[in-house]
Design a protein around this motif. Structure first.
Motif, PDB file in Angstrom:
ATOM      1  N   VAL A 165       0.788  -1.160  -0.003  1.00 63.00           N
ATOM      2  CA  VAL A 165      -0.100   0.049  -0.099  1.00 63.00           C
ATOM      3  C   VAL A 165       0.958   1.342  -0.080  1.00 63.00           C
ATOM      4  N   SER A 166       0.631   2.020  -0.709  1.00 61.76           N
ATOM      5  CA  SER A 166       1.175   3.568  -0.842  1.00 61.76           C
ATOM      6  C   SER A 166       0.228   4.682  -1.273  1.00 61.76           C
ATOM      7  N   GLY A 167       0.307   5.853  -0.689  1.00 61.17           N
ATOM      8  CA  GLY A 167      -0.611   6.682  -1.216  1.00 61.17           C
ATOM      9  C   GLY A 167      -1.866   6.794  -0.448  1.00 61.17           C
ATOM     10  N   ILE A 168      -1.914   6.037   0.572  1.00 63.13           N
ATOM     11  CA  ILE A 168      -3.273   5.883   1.251  1.00 63.13           C
ATOM     12  C   ILE A 168      -3.481   6.923   2.427  1.00 63.13           C
ATOM     13  N   SER A 169      -4.447   7.597   2.653  1.00 62.18           N
ATOM     14  CA  SER A 169      -4.642   8.492   3.620  1.00 62.18           C
ATOM     15  C   SER A 169      -5.034   7.642   4.871  1.00 62.18           C
ATOM     16  N   ALA A 170      -5.046   8.497   5.963  1.00 63.03           N
ATOM     17  CA  ALA A 170      -5.322   7.846   7.382  1.00 63.03           C
ATOM     18  C   ALA A 170      -6.749   7.425   7.362  1.00 63.03           C
ATOM     19  N   ALA A 171      -7.568   8.557   6.832  1.00 67.47           N
ATOM     20  CA  ALA A 171      -9.093   7.982   6.563  1.00 67.47           C
ATOM     21  C   ALA A 171      -9.564   6.942   5.804  1.00 67.47           C
ATOM     22  N   ALA A 172      -8.713   6.845   4.728  1.00 71.94           N
ATOM     23  CA  ALA A 172      -9.138   5.753   3.827  1.00 71.94           C
ATOM     24  C   ALA A 172      -8.545   4.389   4.440  1.00 71.94           C
ATOM     25  N   PHE A 173      -7.498   4.371   5.031  1.00 69.40           N
ATOM     26  CA  PHE A 173      -7.265   3.196   5.791  1.00 69.40           C
ATOM     27  C   PHE A 173      -8.026   2.991   6.816  1.00 69.40           C
ATOM     28  N   LEU A 174      -8.637   3.913   7.618  1.00 69.92           N
ATOM     29  CA  LEU A 174      -9.448   3.569   8.635  1.00 69.92           C
ATOM     30  C   LEU A 174     -10.570   2.820   8.354  1.00 69.92           C
ATOM     31  N   LEU A 175     -10.925   3.201   7.012  1.00 72.31           N
ATOM     32  CA  LEU A 175     -12.308   2.786   6.357  1.00 72.31           C
ATOM     33  C   LEU A 175     -12.316   1.624   5.777  1.00 72.31           C
ATOM     34  N   SER A 176     -10.840   0.996   5.566  1.00 77.83           N
ATOM     35  CA  SER A 176     -10.628  -0.247   4.883  1.00 77.83           C
ATOM     36  C   SER A 176     -11.316  -1.633   5.547  1.00 77.83           C
ATOM     37  N   THR A 177     -11.527  -2.440   4.895  1.00 75.17           N
ATOM     38  CA  THR A 177     -11.949  -3.748   5.449  1.00 75.17           C
ATOM     39  C   THR A 177     -10.807  -4.419   6.108  1.00 75.17           C
ATOM     40  N   ASP A 178     -10.860  -4.792   7.389  1.00 78.41           N
ATOM     41  CA  ASP A 178      -9.908  -5.556   8.016  1.00 78.41           C
ATOM     42  C   ASP A 178      -9.961  -7.166   7.406  1.00 78.41           C
ATOM     43  N   PRO A 179      -8.885  -7.395   6.629  1.00 83.55           N
ATOM     44  CA  PRO A 179      -8.830  -8.737   6.102  1.00 83.55           C
ATOM     45  C   PRO A 179      -8.895 -10.009   6.971  1.00 83.55           C
ATOM     46  N   THR A 180      -8.567  -9.543   8.209  1.00 82.36           N
ATOM     47  CA  THR A 180      -8.680 -10.599   9.239  1.00 82.36           C
ATOM     48  C   THR A 180      -9.953 -10.780   9.921  1.00 82.36           C
ATOM     49  N   SER A 181     -10.951  -9.763   9.811  1.00 78.76           N
ATOM     50  CA  SER A 181     -12.102  -9.855  10.554  1.00 78.76           C
ATOM     51  C   SER A 181     -13.297 -10.746   9.930  1.00 78.76           C
ATOM     52  N   PRO A 182     -13.561 -11.649  10.466  1.00 78.54           N
ATOM     53  CA  PRO A 182     -14.579 -12.629  10.041  1.00 78.54           C
ATOM     54  C   PRO A 182     -16.088 -11.922   9.688  1.00 78.54           C
ATOM     55  N   SER A 183     -16.345 -10.687  10.493  1.00 81.53           N
ATOM     56  CA  SER A 183     -17.657  -9.767  10.146  1.00 81.53           C
ATOM     57  C   SER A 183     -17.380  -8.857   9.113  1.00 81.53           C
ATOM     58  N   GLY A 184     -16.067  -8.830   8.586  1.00 82.30           N
ATOM     59  CA  GLY A 184     -15.813  -7.836   7.595  1.00 82.30           C
ATOM     60  C   GLY A 184     -15.791  -6.536   8.043  1.00 82.30           C
ATOM     61  N   SER A 185     -15.426  -6.092   9.493  1.00 81.00           N
ATOM     62  CA  SER A 185     -15.443  -4.938  10.010  1.00 81.00           C
ATOM     63  C   SER A 185     -14.216  -4.044   9.489  1.00 81.00           C
ATOM     64  N   THR A 186     -14.473  -2.923   9.544  1.00 76.16           N
ATOM     65  CA  THR A 186     -13.446  -1.797   9.422  1.00 76.16           C
ATOM     66  C   THR A 186     -12.171  -1.776  10.230  1.00 76.16           C
ATOM     67  N   ILE A 187     -10.899  -1.258   9.837  1.00 78.58           N
ATOM     68  CA  ILE A 187     -10.159  -1.136  10.493  1.00 78.58           C
ATOM     69  C   ILE A 187     -10.238  -0.351  11.792  1.00 78.58           C
ATOM     70  N   PHE A 188     -10.836   0.735  11.670  1.00 80.76           N
ATOM     71  CA  PHE A 188     -11.470   1.821  12.507  1.00 80.76           C
ATOM     72  C   PHE A 188     -12.232   0.975  13.914  1.00 80.76           C
ATOM     73  N   ASP A 189     -13.255   0.026  13.196  1.00 81.14           N
ATOM     74  CA  ASP A 189     -13.824  -0.591  14.228  1.00 81.14           C
ATOM     75  C   ASP A 189     -12.998  -1.531  15.103  1.00 81.14           C
ATOM     76  N   GLY A 190     -12.057  -2.409  14.251  1.00 76.35           N
ATOM     77  CA  GLY A 190     -11.118  -3.021  14.956  1.00 76.35           C
ATOM     78  C   GLY A 190     -10.448  -2.393  16.039  1.00 76.35           C
ATOM     79  N   TYR A 191      -9.751  -1.259  15.832  1.00 75.98           N
ATOM     80  CA  TYR A 191      -8.988  -0.868  16.872  1.00 75.98           C
ATOM     81  C   TYR A 191     -10.096  -0.047  17.933  1.00 75.98           C
ATOM     82  N   THR A 192     -11.153   0.167  17.731  1.00 75.05           N
ATOM     83  CA  THR A 192     -11.957   0.832  18.732  1.00 75.05           C
ATOM     84  C   THR A 192     -12.534  -0.485  19.838  1.00 75.05           C
ATOM     85  N   LEU A 193     -12.654  -1.793  19.220  1.00 72.74           N
ATOM     86  CA  LEU A 193     -12.738  -2.791  19.978  1.00 72.74           C
ATOM     87  C   LEU A 193     -11.934  -3.031  20.977  1.00 72.74           C
ATOM     88  N   VAL A 194     -10.407  -2.944  20.500  1.00 72.33           N
ATOM     89  CA  VAL A 194      -9.176  -3.043  21.326  1.00 72.33           C
ATOM     90  C   VAL A 194      -9.229  -2.058  22.385  1.00 72.33           C
TER      91      VAL A 194
END
Length: 205
Positions: A165-194
Motif C-alpha cells: 500500500v502507498s498513497g493511502i490517507s489515514a481516513a481511507a486506511f481506517l475505512l478499509s475492511t480488515d482482512p482478518t475480520s470474520p464479520s468484515g469490520s473496518t480497521i477503525f472498528d477493530g481498533y476501537t474494540l481493542v
C-alpha cells in the motif's frame, strides 16, 4: 470509576455516528458528501477516540493514586498518598512538562513507579502494545501530514491490509475492511474494540 468508562464509550459511539452520517447516500446510491469531506470527518472522529483513550488513562490513573476502588471493588496498592487530584497529577508529571499518554511505555513506567506491580496498566498496555503503536502512527498521519508520518502509515497499511500500500490517507486506511475480520469490520472498528476492551479492564481492575 464507571462514569469514566461511560464517557469513553460515549465518545466512541459519537464518532461512529458521525462517520455513518458522513457516508449517507441519496436515492441513487451516491454519497451525499464528497470524499474529501467524508475523510475529514473520519479523521476527526478517530482523533476524538484517540484523545478519549489518553483521557481515560490519565483520569483512571489519578483515581487509583487517590485510593479510589475499581468498578469491581478492588483497591490498587499505591506507593504515594497525594493530597488531592491536582497533586496526583503533579506527581505524574514530575519534572517534565506533561505525561505522554499517547505512548504505552511512559505510562507503564509510571505505573511501575507508583502502583504495585504496575497494575492494572502494566499488564493491559503490554498486551496491546503493538495496537497502541499502530494507533499512534495513524494519529500522527491524521494530525501532521508529512513524509515522516505518511511512510509509517503506508507500512502499517501494508501490514494490516496484507498487500503493498502507498498513497493511502489515514481516513481511507481506517475505512478499509480488515482482512482478518470474520464479520468484515473496518480497521477503525477493530481498533476501537481493542481500546474498549482495554478501557474496560483498566476500570474493572
Amino acid at each position: 470509576m464507571l462514569h469514566l468508562l461511560t464517557e469513553f464509550r460515549d465518545t466512541i459511539t459519537m464518532s461512529q455516528r458521525l462517520i455513518a452520517a458522513a457516508h449517507v447516500r441519496d436515492t441513487t446510491g451516491a454519497f451525499t458528501w464528497d470524499e474529501a469531506d467524508r475523510f475529514v470527518v473520519v479523521e476527526a472522529a478517530f482523533l476524538k477516540v484517540f484523545i478519549a483513550w489518553e483521557t481515560i488513562q490519565e483520569r483512571s490513573f489519578i483515581e487509583y493514586l487517590m485510593g479510589i476502588a475499581s468498578a469491581s471493588g478492588s483497591t490498587i496498592p499505591c506507593f504515594v498518598q497525594p493530597a488531592d487530584r491536582a497533586h496526583a497529577s503533579k506527581l505524574l508529571i514530575g519534572l517534565g512538562r506533561f505525561v505522554d499518554w499517547s505512548t504505552p511505555d511512559p505510562v507503564r513506567r509510571l505505573a511501575n513507579n507508583f502502583l504495585a506491580n504496575g497494575e492494572p496498566f502494566e499488564r493491559i498496555l503490554a498486551s496491546i502494545h503493538s495496537d497502541l503503536m499502530d494507533l499512534k502512527t495513524i494519529r500522527n498521519a491524521a494530525a501532521h501530514l508529512s513524509t515522516t508520518t505518511v511512510q509509517p502509515l503506508y507500512a502499517l497499511a501494508s501490514r494490516k491490509l496484507q498487500r503493498s500500500v502507498s498513497g493511502i490517507s489515514a481516513a481511507a486506511f481506517l475505512l478499509s475492511t480488515d482482512p482478518t475480520s470474520p464479520s468484515g469490520s473496518t480497521i477503525f472498528d477493530g481498533y476501537t474494540l481493542v481500546l474498549d476492551a482495554a478501557a474496560h479492564s483498566i476500570i474493572h481492575a
